[in-house]
Design a protein around this motif. Structure first.
Motif, short mmCIF file in Angstrom:
data_model
loop_
_atom_site.label_atom_id
_atom_site.label_comp_id
_atom_site.label_asym_id
_atom_site.label_seq_id
_atom_site.Cartn_x
_atom_site.Cartn_y
_atom_site.Cartn_z
N ASN A 1 0.81 -1.21 0.00
CA ASN A 1 0.00 0.00 0.00
C ASN A 1 0.84 1.26 0.00
O ASN A 1 0.51 2.25 -0.66
CB ASN A 1 -0.94 0.00 1.21
CG ASN A 1 -2.04 -1.04 1.08
OD1 ASN A 1 -2.30 -1.54 -0.01
ND2 ASN A 1 -2.67 -1.38 2.19
N ILE B 1 2.12 1.92 -3.47
CA ILE B 1 1.06 2.48 -4.32
C ILE B 1 0.86 3.97 -4.02
O ILE B 1 0.86 4.81 -4.93
CB ILE B 1 -0.26 1.72 -4.11
CG1 ILE B 1 -0.15 0.30 -4.67
CG2 ILE B 1 -1.44 2.45 -4.78
CD1 ILE B 1 -1.29 -0.61 -4.28
N VAL C 1 -1.54 -0.37 -9.63
CA VAL C 1 -1.67 -1.51 -8.72
C VAL C 1 -1.16 -2.79 -9.39
O VAL C 1 -0.48 -3.60 -8.75
CB VAL C 1 -3.14 -1.67 -8.26
CG1 VAL C 1 -3.29 -2.93 -7.40
CG2 VAL C 1 -3.59 -0.44 -7.48
N VAL D 1 -6.37 -3.40 -2.49
CA VAL D 1 -6.25 -2.11 -3.16
C VAL D 1 -6.57 -2.23 -4.65
O VAL D 1 -7.16 -1.33 -5.25
CB VAL D 1 -4.83 -1.52 -2.96
CG1 VAL D 1 -4.67 -0.22 -3.71
CG2 VAL D 1 -4.57 -1.28 -1.48
N TYR D 2 -6.18 -3.34 -5.26
CA TYR D 2 -6.45 -3.54 -6.69
C TYR D 2 -7.95 -3.54 -6.96
O TYR D 2 -8.44 -2.89 -7.90
CB TYR D 2 -5.82 -4.84 -7.16
CG TYR D 2 -6.15 -5.19 -8.60
CD1 TYR D 2 -5.81 -4.33 -9.63
CD2 TYR D 2 -6.82 -6.36 -8.91
CE1 TYR D 2 -6.11 -4.63 -10.94
CE2 TYR D 2 -7.12 -6.67 -10.22
CZ TYR D 2 -6.77 -5.82 -11.24
OH TYR D 2 -7.07 -6.11 -12.53
#
Length: 214
Positions: free
Chosen positions: A4, A7, A40, A117-118
């Motif tokens: 994370n 990203i 991502v 997150v993706y």
């Protein structure tokens, strides 16, 4: 650095890539959402052992997702489950704005949705919500659809990634012709071949590189 954090710290690359396509028929927020999906993917696929900088690998992946948006006519086929997730994501974003007078980050959204997150990035891309995915770092960013100094960086990184994908023989030819500015005959003499062979190989290599950049 965890997934994370990587990203969040590279969202500026998404903005730099999205700015390249601003004003070309697709809303900036949609370009940015597609770019986030690419970022991502790049984080998940990046291989540190290859010795490349993350940005070198990530930029072509981000651009690929944005270009796919244009190839699909500005729309993306969305499954029923993703539609439902995107509706939840949009509702959470609106609730967050109302409570905090700001924008939720992609990491916080993923946590509230109970997904990674993706999947959160996909949901945003599907919903086409006007959403800022900025991290709350000290430097921040400027999200305006104007030419950015980072555009030259994205072009450079894209070309560098393509060059890194060439074989040793192909790379040597490109170096002789375009970095050392030798003629085809001089290149042939250096590489121990003929001018005709150099001409044929050069055309094939340039076509290959062009296809990878499109």
């Amino acid at each position: 650095m965890d997934r994370n954090e990587l990203i969040e710290q590279n969202l500026r690359l998404v903005h730099a890539c999205a700015h390249r396509f601003a004003g070309k028929g697709i809303e900036y927020d949609d370009l940015y959402s597609a770019g986030c999906v690419g970022l991502v993917k790049a984080v998940d696929r990046f291989d540190h052992s290859r010795g490349f900088r993350f940005s070198t690998y990530a930029v072509p992946v981000i651009l690929g997702e944005i270009k796919q948006l244009f190839r699909s006519g500005g729309s993306v086929k969305v499954s029923r489950s993703l539609q439902e997730l995107s509706m939840r994501a949009q509702k959470l974003c609106e609730q967050y704005r109302a409570r905090h007078d700001g924008e939720i980050t992609i990491t916080e959204l993923a946590e509230q949705l109970g997904v990674d997150v993706y999947q959160a990035a996909q949901a945003l891309s599907a919903s086409k919500a006007v959403l800022s995915l900025s991290g709350e770092d000290d430097e921040g960013y400027v999200d305006v659809p104007v030419p950015s100094p980072e555009e030259a960086l994205t072009e450079h990184l894209s070309l560098r990634e393509v060059i890194n994908a060439l074989s040793d023989d192909e790379l040597m030819l490109i170096i002789q012709r375009y970095y050392r500015h030798k003629t085809q005959q001089q290149t042939a003499d250096t590489l121990g071949t003929t001018q005709v062979q150099i001409s044929r190989k050069e055309k094939k290599i340039l076509l290959k590189m062009r296809a990878m950049l499109v």
